[in-house]
Design a protein around this motif. Structure first.
Motif, PDB file in Angstrom:
ATOM      1  N   UNK A 144       0.788  -1.219   0.000  1.00 47.19           N
ATOM      2  CA  UNK A 144       0.000   0.000   0.000  1.00 47.19           C
ATOM      3  C   UNK A 144       0.824   1.275   0.000  1.00 47.19           C
ATOM      4  N   UNK A 145       2.143   1.160  -0.224  1.00 49.91           N
ATOM      5  CA  UNK A 145       2.998   2.346  -0.241  1.00 49.91           C
ATOM      6  C   UNK A 145       2.961   3.041  -1.599  1.00 49.91           C
ATOM      7  N   UNK A 146       2.806   2.274  -2.656  1.00 46.58           N
ATOM      8  CA  UNK A 146       2.614   2.818  -3.998  1.00 46.58           C
ATOM      9  C   UNK A 146       1.221   2.412  -4.465  1.00 46.58           C
ATOM     10  N   UNK A 203       8.054  10.604  -3.535  1.00 43.96           N
ATOM     11  CA  UNK A 203       7.352  10.241  -2.302  1.00 43.96           C
ATOM     12  C   UNK A 203       6.300  11.270  -1.935  1.00 43.96           C
ATOM     13  N   UNK A 204       6.574  12.540  -2.239  1.00 44.02           N
ATOM     14  CA  UNK A 204       5.640  13.611  -1.887  1.00 44.02           C
ATOM     15  C   UNK A 204       4.303  13.476  -2.621  1.00 44.02           C
ATOM     16  N   UNK A 205       4.307  12.733  -3.747  1.00 44.25           N
ATOM     17  CA  UNK A 205       3.085  12.580  -4.529  1.00 44.25           C
ATOM     18  C   UNK A 205       2.282  11.346  -4.135  1.00 44.25           C
ATOM     19  N   UNK A 206       2.818  10.530  -3.230  1.00 48.98           N
ATOM     20  CA  UNK A 206       2.143   9.297  -2.846  1.00 48.98           C
ATOM     21  C   UNK A 206       1.234   9.533  -1.640  1.00 48.98           C
ATOM     22  N   UNK A 219      14.813  12.667   2.217  1.00 46.01           N
ATOM     23  CA  UNK A 219      13.558  12.928   2.909  1.00 46.01           C
ATOM     24  C   UNK A 219      13.121  14.375   2.744  1.00 46.01           C
ATOM     25  N   UNK A 220      14.080  15.294   2.714  1.00 47.25           N
ATOM     26  CA  UNK A 220      13.714  16.708   2.627  1.00 47.25           C
ATOM     27  C   UNK A 220      13.040  17.046   1.303  1.00 47.25           C
ATOM     28  N   UNK A 221      13.440  16.337   0.240  1.00 47.44           N
ATOM     29  CA  UNK A 221      12.828  16.564  -1.070  1.00 47.44           C
ATOM     30  C   UNK A 221      11.648  15.626  -1.321  1.00 47.44           C
ATOM     31  N   UNK A 222      11.508  14.618  -0.488  1.00 45.36           N
ATOM     32  CA  UNK A 222      10.441  13.645  -0.707  1.00 45.36           C
ATOM     33  C   UNK A 222      10.655  12.833  -1.965  1.00 45.36           C
ATOM     34  N   UNK A 223      11.913  12.422  -2.193  1.00 43.55           N
ATOM     35  CA  UNK A 223      12.258  11.673  -3.400  1.00 43.55           C
ATOM     36  C   UNK A 223      13.034  10.401  -3.047  1.00 43.55           C
ATOM     37  N   UNK A 224      12.857   9.380  -3.865  1.00 49.26           N
ATOM     38  CA  UNK A 224      13.599   8.138  -3.685  1.00 49.26           C
ATOM     39  C   UNK A 224      13.998   7.576  -5.039  1.00 49.26           C
TER      40      UNK A 224
END
Length: 328
Positions: free
Chosen positions: A132-134, A217-220, A287-292
């Motif tokens: 459920x993370x994506x 990550x910020x869009x999820x 984490x600061x950018x919300x990207x992986x």
């Protein structure tokens, strides 16, 4: 009594690699067609119907033709081509896909081997969708680089016999029509609602690959943390012999590697797992950018082709799953 195996198309890249992995097995007898009758359809059909397992290292149309020739209900089939990747009645040959999936392979008469690109993508994405993370509706992309051996004899000859390459040919994008043959199984085996934007490339080296899936990550929903992704992958593959998930410490060490005198650092090597049936997964993030960035390293001819075929063969015959295979 040894199980009889026929590799239809044993002279091709995948067929040769499978035969090499089976060369020292005493529990298997690999049979070949008489060279003088190689183009004799009756001889081929006779052999296909006389073995315990037929492995079809053929172009898609040849694989479909071979399956149509099999009338013996006891013959089991492994098809490394794309002909049956999402076909009804065929089990997708990625044992680590989900709980209970290796049992489905073991019980099946028809197993379709994953492709190299889809192996990396599915391994990274399927557990995250399942957790459920994506969400299934997520807009994803996948890209990376593979050794030229994945392109078959034609590409191998081009890269190995051509004049010295120009710098422009060191990295060659392909699949520019956005209709790559791996896309159907990428959707079917991850639970995604839409195919990812797939931008593969081939490098001027023979074997090995890196597959990457960037994630905003910020869009999820719920904005999961980088650690959440790593934890889900670690849980999904806990105890697996052939799949490793890099720890937070290992990832941090790679992320912080400093450039050498040349100004570049080789943090990840696409050839690192060559000759093995291994698959190594990495989760990098900010984490600061919300990207992986999710990355998979594997041998495109190992876990991405012949190694996977042997792993499936072992399961289908009730043998040790890692027989004839090298761990990472």
């Amino acid at each position: 009594m040894a199980h009889r195996i026929f590799i239809d198309g044993e002279a091709g890249t995948t067929g040769l690699q499978i035969r090499q992995r089976l060369a020292d097995r005493r529990d298997l007898e690999v049979v070949s067609i008489d060279p003088a009758r190689r183009k004799d359809a009756a001889a081929r059909a006779e052999l296909l119907n006389s073995v315990d397992v037929a492995i079809l290292c053929l172009p898609d149309e040849g694989a479909r033709e071979a399956v149509a020739m099999i009338e013996n209900p006891d013959v089991r089939v492994i098809d490394p081509s794309t002909a049956h990747r999402t076909a009804p009645g065929w089990v997708f040959g990625f044992p680590e896909l989900a709980p209970g999936h290796r049992q489905a392979i073991a019980a099946s008469k028809r197993v379709t081997n994953p492709g190299c690109w889809s192996t990396g993508f599915i391994a990274l994405v399927a557990p995250l969708v399942r957790a459920g993370l994506i969400p299934p509706e997520a807009a994803l992309s996948v890209h990376g680089v593979s050794g030229y051996s994945g392109g078959g004899k034609g590409l191998i000859e081009e890269f190995e016999q051509a004049p010295p390459p120009s710098s422009a040919d060191a990295f060659r994008p392909y699949g520019l029509t956005l209709a790559h043959k791996h896309l159907p199984e990428m959707v079917a085996c991850t639970g995604l609602a839409h195919p990812p934007i797939f931008s593969p490339a081939v490098g001027r080296y023979a074997q090995g690959m890196i597959v990457e899936v960037p994630v905003a990550l910020w869009a999820l929903p719920g904005r999961p943390a980088v650690a959440d992704l790593r934890a889900a992958l670690s849980e999904a593959y806990a105890g697996e012999a052939f799949i490793q998930v890099a720890t937070d410490l290992e990832t941090s060490q790679l992320s912080q590697a400093r450039a050498g005198a040349s100004g570049y650092v080789q943090a990840l090597d696409p050839e690192a797992l060559n000759g093995t049936n291994g698959l190594r997964l990495h989760v990098f993030g900010d984490e600061t950018k919300g990207q992986a960035r999710l990355l998979a390293v594997l041998d495109n001819l190992g876990k991405g082709a012949s190694g996977a075929a042997v792993q499936n063969l072992n399961l289908m015959l009730g043998l040790d799953e890692d027989a004839g295979l090298s761990r990472p």
